[in-house]
Design a protein around this motif. Sequence first.
Motif, PDB file in Angstrom:
ATOM      1  N   SER A  85       0.835  -1.205   0.000  1.00 57.27           N
ATOM      2  CA  SER A  85       0.000   0.000   0.000  1.00 57.27           C
ATOM      3  C   SER A  85       0.873   1.260   0.000  1.00 57.27           C
ATOM      4  CB  SER A  85      -0.923   0.015   1.217  1.00 57.27           C
ATOM      5  OG  SER A  85      -0.163   0.186   2.393  1.00 57.27           O
ATOM      6  N   GLU A  86       0.263   2.380  -0.311  1.00 61.23           N
ATOM      7  CA  GLU A  86       0.992   3.643  -0.343  1.00 61.23           C
ATOM      8  C   GLU A  86       1.439   4.023   1.068  1.00 61.23           C
ATOM      9  OE1 GLU A  86       0.258   8.173  -2.002  1.00 61.23           O
ATOM     10  OE2 GLU A  86      -1.120   6.579  -2.609  1.00 61.23           O
ATOM     11  N   VAL A  87       2.658   4.496   1.168  1.00 58.09           N
ATOM     12  CA  VAL A  87       3.168   4.925   2.476  1.00 58.09           C
ATOM     13  C   VAL A  87       2.532   6.261   2.853  1.00 58.09           C
ATOM     14  CG1 VAL A  87       5.231   5.602   3.778  1.00 58.09           C
ATOM     15  CG2 VAL A  87       5.350   3.714   2.146  1.00 58.09           C
ATOM     16  N   ASP A  88       2.045   6.336   4.090  1.00 55.29           N
ATOM     17  CA  ASP A  88       1.379   7.553   4.575  1.00 55.29           C
ATOM     18  C   ASP A  88       2.406   8.431   5.304  1.00 55.29           C
ATOM     19  OD1 ASP A  88      -0.177   9.518   5.687  1.00 55.29           O
ATOM     20  OD2 ASP A  88      -1.756   8.169   6.392  1.00 55.29           O
ATOM     21  N   TYR A  89       3.093   9.254   4.542  1.00 52.24           N
ATOM     22  CA  TYR A  89       4.110  10.126   5.150  1.00 52.24           C
ATOM     23  C   TYR A  89       3.466  11.220   5.994  1.00 52.24           C
ATOM     24  CZ  TYR A  89       7.219   7.752   1.891  1.00 52.24           C
ATOM     25  OH  TYR A  89       7.916   6.788   1.196  1.00 52.24           O
ATOM     26  N   ASP A  90       2.211  11.533   5.694  1.00 51.44           N
ATOM     27  CA  ASP A  90       1.500  12.528   6.494  1.00 51.44           C
ATOM     28  C   ASP A  90       1.306  12.019   7.924  1.00 51.44           C
ATOM     29  OD1 ASP A  90       0.151  15.155   6.430  1.00 51.44           O
ATOM     30  OD2 ASP A  90      -1.590  13.967   7.055  1.00 51.44           O
ATOM     31  N   ALA A  91       1.060  10.710   8.063  1.00 48.81           N
ATOM     32  CA  ALA A  91       0.910  10.112   9.398  1.00 48.81           C
ATOM     33  C   ALA A  91       2.223  10.205  10.172  1.00 48.81           C
ATOM     34  CB  ALA A  91       0.475   8.651   9.277  1.00 48.81           C
ATOM     35  N   ILE A  92       3.339  10.027   9.469  1.00 45.74           N
ATOM     36  CA  ILE A  92       4.653  10.157  10.131  1.00 45.74           C
ATOM     37  C   ILE A  92       4.874  11.597  10.562  1.00 45.74           C
ATOM     38  CG2 ILE A  92       7.158   9.882   9.883  1.00 45.74           C
ATOM     39  CD1 ILE A  92       6.621   7.642   7.855  1.00 45.74           C
ATOM     40  N   ARG A  93       4.449  12.542   9.730  1.00 42.80           N
ATOM     41  CA  ARG A  93       4.574  13.954  10.099  1.00 42.80           C
ATOM     42  C   ARG A  93       3.749  14.258  11.349  1.00 42.80           C
ATOM     43  NH1 ARG A  93       3.679  18.785   5.794  1.00 42.80           N
ATOM     44  NH2 ARG A  93       1.609  17.894   5.591  1.00 42.80           N
ATOM     45  N   ARG A  94       2.529  13.703  11.431  1.00 42.80           N
ATOM     46  CA  ARG A  94       1.678  13.940  12.613  1.00 42.80           C
ATOM     47  C   ARG A  94       2.287  13.332  13.870  1.00 42.80           C
ATOM     48  NH1 ARG A  94      -3.392  11.500  11.867  1.00 42.80           N
ATOM     49  NH2 ARG A  94      -2.871  10.725   9.821  1.00 42.80           N
ATOM     50  N   ILE A  95       2.933  12.185  13.699  1.00 39.73           N
ATOM     51  CA  ILE A  95       3.632  11.578  14.835  1.00 39.73           C
ATOM     52  C   ILE A  95       4.744  12.510  15.318  1.00 39.73           C
ATOM     53  CG2 ILE A  95       5.295   9.755  15.433  1.00 39.73           C
ATOM     54  CD1 ILE A  95       3.504   7.779  13.938  1.00 39.73           C
ATOM     55  N   LYS A  96       5.526  13.014  14.383  1.00 34.30           N
ATOM     56  CA  LYS A  96       6.639  13.896  14.735  1.00 34.30           C
ATOM     57  C   LYS A  96       6.136  15.131  15.486  1.00 34.30           C
ATOM     58  CE  LYS A  96      10.574  15.895  14.988  1.00 34.30           C
ATOM     59  NZ  LYS A  96      11.405  15.530  16.148  1.00 34.30           N
ATOM     60  N   GLU A  97       4.977  15.635  15.085  1.00 35.28           N
ATOM     61  CA  GLU A  97       4.404  16.821  15.734  1.00 35.28           C
ATOM     62  C   GLU A  97       3.822  16.522  17.115  1.00 35.28           C
ATOM     63  OE1 GLU A  97       1.628  17.942  12.739  1.00 35.28           O
ATOM     64  OE2 GLU A  97       3.106  19.020  11.509  1.00 35.28           O
ATOM     65  N   SER A  98       3.555  15.230  17.380  1.00 33.45           N
ATOM     66  CA  SER A  98       2.814  14.901  18.611  1.00 33.45           C
ATOM     67  C   SER A  98       3.664  14.312  19.737  1.00 33.45           C
ATOM     68  CB  SER A  98       1.673  13.931  18.280  1.00 33.45           C
ATOM     69  OG  SER A  98       2.203  12.674  17.903  1.00 33.45           O
TER      70      SER A  98
END
Length: 319
Positions: free
Chosen positions: A179-192
């Motif tokens: 499946s497509e990698v969700d880099y946005d989810a990684i960004r949200r993790i970094k912010e949280s």
Amino acid sequence: MKAILDFSKPLYVLAPLAGLTDLPFRSVVKKFGADLTVSEMISSNALVHNSQKSLKMVEKSPLEVPYSVQIAGAEEAIVKRAVEILNGIDGIDIIDLNCGCPVPKIVSHGSGSSLLLDLEKMGRIIRTIKETSNKPLTSAKVRIGFQEKRPVEIARTVEDAGADFIAVHGRTRAGKFKSEVDYDAIRRIKESVKIPVIANGDITSYEKAQWVLEFTGADGVMIGRGAIGKPWIFYQLKHGVPDDAIDPKLKQKIILEHFDQMIAFYGEYGAVLFRKHLHTYSKAGYKGASEFRNRINRIGSPEEMRELIETFFDPSNVL
């Protein structure tokens, strides 16, 4: 943490891959640029039952400083005992818990990405490692969910359990490797979270690594399949060299170094084991690749194989 890992600039990490990122491969990427190498995933059960194969998988190259050992486990008591065994082995700087492996055999035992179904349990196991380990750092490698995406919740569980940093593969378990990698989810993790975050998933070139770092804000990237057949990717990352600018002489040097390390670690049988790597190394850019692969499939002699590797990967044989 700075004494072991310096997060003031992007960290380049080799991901653990079963059957591929053994000591010889790790020593090569370490020599040519990786900041951190991680053992292949090791079963806590196997360690507790004194599996000689698992203990050999823990061994590291002298170059591997710092060095992380990744374990998988589903029971706190077994994980605790496995950590106590690792406590008695010098040269390990980090113990990492695998919370992301999607392989059915691992998931059915309740470990790997199965832990994402019970975050309370996952947190308890990470805390058990943190409190039992005599190593400087504890980390976890996760996916962003099992079926549903829960990236922030997962990352905060890892942080609250006391992990020093987290590596995130930007797919769910259901997404496997396709499946497509969700880099946005990684960004949200970094912010949280406040702990460093390493981004993982489909990072296969210098250009892609730079984009992922910029887009996610991550503290580093972890590369697995993108390094197989292309271990010089770590040299590229360290020296800012794009894909089309790698010197064929450097490729030849790295491949020969990998071969020599295989023989040093496995003995003569290392030549047979190296065939799979040669199939990948020879996939693109060289004359007579098909004939080369046929020949190495019939060679068992390390001396003969090394001679053939040197000739085939000579810069004069580049297409």
